[in-house]
Design a protein around this motif. Structure first.
Motif: not given
Length: 317
Positions: A246, A248, A276-277, A311
């Motif tokens: 993850k 961000d 991922y953002e 996301d």
């Protein structure tokens, strides 16, 4: 003489009967087992005991970290595997406190963070599998703790010391010190140092790019600090399985991904599920773009990406 012999013989100590001897041994064994089982720490159902590898940079030591204060913490609502976390953003006290402080004063739990629910939903289907959850841009640990309370081992990366203190709070509150390893570092595509901008009162929106940090909160004061950078490929050995990654990091996602080429190039069954953002404004503030990221991911085999709000969820199909 016969009477004297009888008197002396009567003074001999009586031996325990075989039944009493067996019962005594069993009792001692039970006490021994109880003593050592009581001293052994309990492990979450999905955790696996193994010796942690030696990493090229030291992990953050919560025991030596200054204690965050004041501490405002609470349990999160509506999660199958609930956890506690400590707020770093209190809002504008006393006039406009953070919404979770208002909820706390009303006797309600903290609002469920979307990322926490997402992480638990994904990991529910990965139970029983050995591997890490890697949390890049951990903030106060809302993704890390969502995974750890399910029994998954977590590597968490966070460069802001104020947030690191809150992560340490959560590690203690949730009793997951054996599952969460924290690094005081910004993940990037090279080893070194970089200028990082944190916003006073809005530490969840700090970023490598000063423009990106202030994009949503232009009135906040920014503070420039130097932080360590490390690529994931330098820290995670090829032999270590990773289930979920993850990211961000407020627009720095492309640089994080470039520093994880080996990890992302693993075969389909060994490649991590990627979140991922993908916020175009933040990406452009860091001189990258959503297209650049998608092209990069396609080159390492991530051909299937689905957008969920800001996301992106990517897998190898």
């Amino acid at each position: 003489m016969a009477n004297a012999w009888k008197r002396e013989n009567s003074k001999q100590p009586k031996l325990l009967s075989p039944i009493l001897l067996i019962l005594s041994i069993c009792l001692l064994l039970l006490l021994f087992l109880f003593f050592f089982s009581a001293r052994s720490p309990s492990n979450p159902p999905n955790s696996t005991l193994f010796v942690s590898p030696l990493y090229p940079i030291p992990s953050f030591n919560c025991l030596e970290s200054p204690q965050a204060h004041p501490v405002v913490a609470n349990i999160v609502e509506n999660l199958k595997y609930p956890f506690l976390y400590s707020l770093s953003d209190f809002g504008s006290l006393p006039d406009k406190p953070h919404k979770n402080i208002v909820r706390l004063l009303k006797g309600k739990p903290f609002r469920k963070p979307d990322i926490s629910a997402t992480i638990q939903q994904l990991l529910e289907g990965m139970k029983g599998r050995n591997g890490l959850v890697v949390d890049v841009g951990a903030n106060v640990g809302m993704a890390s703790f969502a995974a750890a309370v399910m029994g998954f081992k977590v590597l968490a990366f966070e460069p802001v010391i104020d947030n690191l203190k809150r992560i340490c709070d959560g590690i203690w509150f949730n009793r997951v010190a054996d599952l969460v390893t924290v690094f005081e570092a910004a993940v990037s595509d090279r080893i070194g140092n970089i200028t990082f901008y944190k916003l006073v009162g809005r530490l969840d929106n700090s970023a490598v790019s000063a423009t990106g940090a202030k994009l949503a909160f232009k009135s906040n004061e920014e503070i420039a600090v130097q932080v360590r950078t490390i690529p994931l490929d330098e820290l995670i050995p090829n032999s270590e399985p990773v289930l979920l990654l993850k990211i961000d990091v407020q627009g720095w996602e492309y640089h994080v991904l470039k520093g994880a080429v080996k990890l992302l190039s693993r075969k389909k069954d060994a490649a991590p599920y990627l979140i991922y953002e993908e916020d175009e404004r933040l990406l452009q503030a860091s001189n990258s773009s959503a297209k650049e990221i998608r092209d990069f991911l396609h080159g390492v085999g991530y051909s299937h990406c689905v957008q969920h709000g800001t996301d992106a969820h990517c897998t190898k199909v």
